[in-house]
Write an enzyme that holds these catalytic residues in place. Structure first.
Site, PDB file in Angstrom:
ATOM      1  N   ASP A  81       0.967  -1.122   0.078  1.00  0.00           N
ATOM      2  CA  ASP A  81      -0.139  -0.140  -0.056  1.00  0.00           C
ATOM      3  C   ASP A  81       0.862   1.205   0.040  1.00  0.00           C
ATOM      4  O   ASP A  81       2.078   1.234   0.620  1.00  0.00           O
ATOM      5  CB  ASP A  81      -0.922  -0.077   1.139  1.00  0.00           C
ATOM      6  N   GLU A 112      -4.942   4.559  -3.499  1.00  0.00           N
ATOM      7  CA  GLU A 112      -6.524   4.793  -3.058  1.00  0.00           C
ATOM      8  C   GLU A 112      -6.989   5.983  -4.400  1.00  0.00           C
ATOM      9  O   GLU A 112      -6.286   7.200  -4.320  1.00  0.00           O
ATOM     10  CB  GLU A 112      -6.892   5.269  -1.753  1.00  0.00           C
ATOM     11  N   GLU A 179     -13.976  -1.253  -2.224  1.00  0.00           N
ATOM     12  CA  GLU A 179     -14.322  -1.676  -0.906  1.00  0.00           C
ATOM     13  C   GLU A 179     -15.702  -0.889  -0.144  1.00  0.00           C
ATOM     14  O   GLU A 179     -15.786   0.388  -0.825  1.00  0.00           O
ATOM     15  CB  GLU A 179     -13.174  -0.734  -0.103  1.00  0.00           C
TER      16      GLU A 179
HETATM   17  O1  KIV Z   1      -4.977  -1.686   3.998  1.00  0.00           O
HETATM   18  C1  KIV Z   1      -5.776  -2.503   3.795  1.00  0.00           C
HETATM   19  O2  KIV Z   1      -5.609  -3.449   4.210  1.00  0.00           O
HETATM   20  C2  KIV Z   1      -6.481  -2.346   2.576  1.00  0.00           C
HETATM   21  C3  KIV Z   1      -7.559  -3.577   2.450  1.00  0.00           C
HETATM   22  C4  KIV Z   1      -8.300  -3.573   3.310  1.00  0.00           C
HETATM   23  C5  KIV Z   1      -7.854  -3.685   0.833  1.00  0.00           C
HETATM   24  O3  KIV Z   1      -6.575  -1.482   1.913  1.00  0.00           O
END
Ligand code: KIV
Length: 262
Positions: A81, A112, A179
């Site tokens: 992420d 995102e 989500e």
């Molecule tokens: O940060 C995370 O774990 C996520 C998932 C919930 C998709 O973005």
């Protein structure tokens, strides 16, 4: 699992199974269970660091946890992420930070947003960095939504999400997480794209599913959304084990002679 293999699942109608992980031990367990894609989610801000949201997670945090997961993963695709503020400020910063995550072992990054990040996705893709999109209830925008609320319920908002998904695909995203959106909308988006959709609180029609590992294992129970199914109750097991340990040491039942060196 490679990016082309990941994408082939959609064409072959094979569900993609993803779960989050943040350290080496759980990465090994996840792989042993046959799960082939791991997300080092910035959800670690909540489930590992104990914060109320993901906004304080830094690039240093993500680099550290991505290194642990990627170092332990033997087969799984590792997606890292991009934390809040690591890609919003400029395209240049976005590309540099995404590249840093690949340098510590990730194969791909996730960020995102829709239209607002399309130029970032385009730039990263152009430089060979695979990007996963994330639409719907995007946790880094929690304050804009006024809480963790289902998105895309109204037709105009749903149309915007469909347009965002198509823009991300056109910009080169290899997949998109959806989500907390209505199942019908997730189906519509899934059917309108050639790249896979990965659902979390988006119903059964996505090409794959992802869950936060500690939710799935029943380890984290501060806030359990409707879409979480705990497949184990590890918090209850841990509590029971720890209470028994405390009791047995207090009562002189542990350690025994056979658990001692002579
Ligand atoms: O940060 C995370 O774990 C996520 C998932 C919930 C998709 O973005």
């Amino acid at each position: 699992m490679t990016i082309p293999e990941f994408q082939r699942h959609k064409r072959e109608r094979k569900k993609l199974i993803l779960v989050t992980a943040y350290d080496a031990l759980f990465t090994q367990i996840v792989e042993e269970a046959g799960i082939e894609a791991i997300l080092v989610g910035d959800s670690l801000g909540v489930v590992v660091q104990g914060k109320k949201d993901t906004l304080s997670v830094t690039m240093e945090d993500m680099l550290y946890h991505t290194k642990l997961v990627a170092g332990a993963a033997k087969r799984a695709l590792v997606i890292a992420d991009m934390p809040f503020l690591s890609y919003q400020v400029s395209i240049e910063e976005a590309v540099r930070n995404a590249g840093r995550l690949l340098q510590v072992g990730a194969t791909a990054v996730k960020l995102e947003g829709g239209e607002a990040v399309v130029d970032r996705v385009e730039a990263m893709t152009r430089f060979g960095i695979p990007v996963m999109g994330h639409l719907g209830m995007t946790p880094q925008s929690v304050h804009r939504y006024g809480g963790y609320k289902v998105q895309g319920k109204e037709r105009d908002k749903a149309d915007m999400l469909i347009a965002d998904a198509k823009s991300l695909e056109a910009a080169g995203s290899f997949a998109i997480v959806l989500e907390a959106i209505p199942a019908k909308l997730a189906k519509e988006i899934t059917e309108s794209l050639t790249i896979p959709t990965i659902g979390i609180g988006a119903g059964p029609h996505c090409d794959g599913q992802v869950l936060v590992l500690y939710d799935l294992l029943g380890l984290f129970d501060d806030f359990v959304p409707k879409f979480v199914r705990p497949y184990a109750h590890l918090k209850a097991d841990a509590l029971q084990a720890l209470r028994r340990y405390k009791e047995e040491v207090e009562q002189g039942k542990f350690p025994t002679d056979s658990e001692s060196y002579h």
